[in-house]
Design an enzyme around this catalytic site. Sequence first.
Site, short mmCIF file in Angstrom:
data_model
loop_
_atom_site.label_atom_id
_atom_site.label_comp_id
_atom_site.label_asym_id
_atom_site.label_seq_id
_atom_site.Cartn_x
_atom_site.Cartn_y
_atom_site.Cartn_z
N HIS A 119 0.85 -1.19 0.00
CA HIS A 119 0.00 0.00 0.00
C HIS A 119 0.88 1.23 0.00
CE1 HIS A 119 -3.12 2.88 1.18
NE2 HIS A 119 -3.98 1.98 0.73
N GLU A 125 -7.83 -4.94 0.00
CA GLU A 125 -8.46 -5.64 -1.13
C GLU A 125 -8.49 -7.15 -0.94
OE1 GLU A 125 -9.96 -3.70 -2.86
OE2 GLU A 125 -8.79 -2.11 -3.79
N1 ACO Z 1 3.99 -7.74 -4.67
C1 ACO Z 1 5.30 -7.79 -4.89
N2 ACO Z 1 6.14 -6.72 -4.79
C2 ACO Z 1 5.57 -5.56 -4.49
C3 ACO Z 1 4.19 -5.42 -4.24
C4 ACO Z 1 3.39 -6.58 -4.34
N3 ACO Z 1 2.08 -6.54 -4.13
N4 ACO Z 1 3.91 -4.13 -3.96
C5 ACO Z 1 5.08 -3.48 -4.03
N5 ACO Z 1 6.08 -4.33 -4.34
C6 ACO Z 1 7.51 -4.01 -4.46
C7 ACO Z 1 7.80 -3.21 -5.72
O1 ACO Z 1 8.06 -4.04 -6.81
C8 ACO Z 1 8.99 -2.42 -5.29
O2 ACO Z 1 10.11 -3.25 -5.34
P1 ACO Z 1 11.56 -2.65 -5.71
O3 ACO Z 1 11.85 -1.63 -4.64
O4 ACO Z 1 12.44 -3.85 -5.69
O5 ACO Z 1 11.40 -2.01 -7.07
C9 ACO Z 1 8.72 -2.11 -3.81
O6 ACO Z 1 7.85 -3.18 -3.37
C10 ACO Z 1 8.03 -0.78 -3.57
O7 ACO Z 1 6.92 -0.69 -4.46
P2 ACO Z 1 6.25 0.67 -4.94
O8 ACO Z 1 5.66 0.46 -6.28
O9 ACO Z 1 7.17 1.82 -4.75
O10 ACO Z 1 5.12 0.84 -3.88
P3 ACO Z 1 3.88 1.77 -4.09
O11 ACO Z 1 3.65 2.40 -2.79
O12 ACO Z 1 4.01 2.67 -5.24
O13 ACO Z 1 2.76 0.71 -4.48
C11 ACO Z 1 0.78 -0.51 -4.61
C12 ACO Z 1 1.62 0.50 -3.79
C13 ACO Z 1 0.47 0.08 -5.99
C14 ACO Z 1 -0.52 -0.77 -3.84
C15 ACO Z 1 1.60 -1.81 -4.74
O14 ACO Z 1 1.92 -2.31 -3.47
C16 ACO Z 1 0.89 -2.87 -5.56
O15 ACO Z 1 0.96 -2.83 -6.79
N6 ACO Z 1 0.19 -3.84 -4.91
C17 ACO Z 1 -0.54 -4.87 -5.61
C18 ACO Z 1 -1.87 -4.34 -6.13
C19 ACO Z 1 -2.89 -4.11 -5.02
O16 ACO Z 1 -3.09 -4.94 -4.15
N7 ACO Z 1 -3.55 -2.94 -5.08
C20 ACO Z 1 -4.57 -2.54 -4.10
C21 ACO Z 1 -4.02 -1.56 -3.12
S1 ACO Z 1 -5.16 -1.15 -1.87
C22 ACO Z 1 -6.05 0.13 -2.48
O17 ACO Z 1 -5.64 0.81 -3.37
C23 ACO Z 1 -7.37 0.46 -1.90
#
Ligand code: ACO
Length: 375
Positions: free
Chosen positions: A254, A312
């Site tokens: 998140h 979610e």
């Molecule tokens: N699975 C695996 N790796 C992940 C995940 C995940 N679900 N989420 C983040 N990461 C990793 C990224 O690849 C990144 O790795 P790196 O540093 O090696 O490049 C690191 O964790 C940081 O990720 P960011 O993209 O900077 O995190 P951000 O805060 O932008 O993303 C998000 C948040 C979009 C929710 C992300 O965690 C994601 O895509 N999750 C999966 C989709 C999901 O469940 N969405 C619903 C969110 S809840 C809501 O919106 C109400």
Amino acid sequence: MIAETNFKPGLEGVVAAETRLSSVDGEAGELIIAGFPLEELAPNAAFEEMVYLLWHDRLPDAAELAVFRNRMAAARGLPPAALDLLRAAARDAAPAMDALRMAAGALTGGDDHEADAVRLVACFPTIVAAYRRLLNGQMPLEPRPDLGHAANYLYMLVGETPDQTRTRALETYLNTVVDHGLNASTFAARVIISTGSDMVSAVVGALGALKGPLHGGAPGPALNLVFEIGEAANAETVLRRRLEAGERLMGFGHRVYKVRDPRADVLAAAAEKLFQAGGDRALYELARAVENTALRLLEEYKPGRRLQTNVEFYTALVLHGLGLPAELFTPTFAISRAAGWTAHAFEQIAAGRIIRPQSAYTGTKTRRWTPLAAR
Ligand code: ACO
């Protein structure tokens, strides 16, 4: 001229509104709704109490709640224009969020913001349920005056009176996602109402923002992941394969919460109660096993990123447990968030200032007009 340093892509970190509706603390894993900890409010309040709380900044007493319930009940039926639009949308098999947007737009905006807000919140379940039935070739069902908001939604979908456990599970879900700071759809609603526009326009704009997969769309894929894994013994292999391939695990991580999303805990408890009372208990156990394995592997593959279960993951489980198909997950989110949007719109009206940020011009300023024939 705007200094480049003032530009915040995505408005990240920009504070653009004051609100008493919800406070999100991503480091503490804390969500406060109108002064109450989420975990205290969500499993106890009826959804009508939640709406009253957001609009009036206090819980209603018994007499006030009875009046408010009656007002909502009286506003729950759809105008013929909305039903006509839903029939037309069903002929084209339009996505449910598009159908909801069309029918919500037919709830006619006027000068009485409060009457519009009641009609919007009251009608959303009627719209979503009617559309679902029309898509299935069934007649829409009239809302029942003896049922509350959540029970009416479940009833209008399938024509059976839901029991207390199912109603409670849905109310807990609706309460849990009712408001969450200045998220994209709420911001859209506030921008629209800040221009002096009407409540229906603000909510229709918010629906458009919620429709985007970056905002309202992850629970379907999160559930698919659990189905794909199929049994707990497969979790490690499937999840490892996904992480090795650089994929993201849906339902984890998140932008704001760096500890466990408090909404996930509330919904996990709701899911447990729901699945205890019947339904696919094995699916619930499988989901818990998938969650544990996913958290362990995320720490292994992404150390220090603090990736936790988000709202979610358990949304998917609760809504699936209630028998809702994945296509209705985002519209059901909208049924809840309509209360937050309208409450924010009331706040914005009270703030009385148009939201009008600035842009940093990145083009040239030296062009000169050339007549068409000379280009
Ligand atoms: N699975 C695996 N790796 C992940 C995940 C995940 N679900 N989420 C983040 N990461 C990793 C990224 O690849 C990144 O790795 P790196 O540093 O090696 O490049 C690191 O964790 C940081 O990720 P960011 O993209 O900077 O995190 P951000 O805060 O932008 O993303 C998000 C948040 C979009 C929710 C992300 O965690 C994601 O895509 N999750 C999966 C989709 C999901 O469940 N969405 C619903 C969110 S809840 C809501 O919106 C109400």
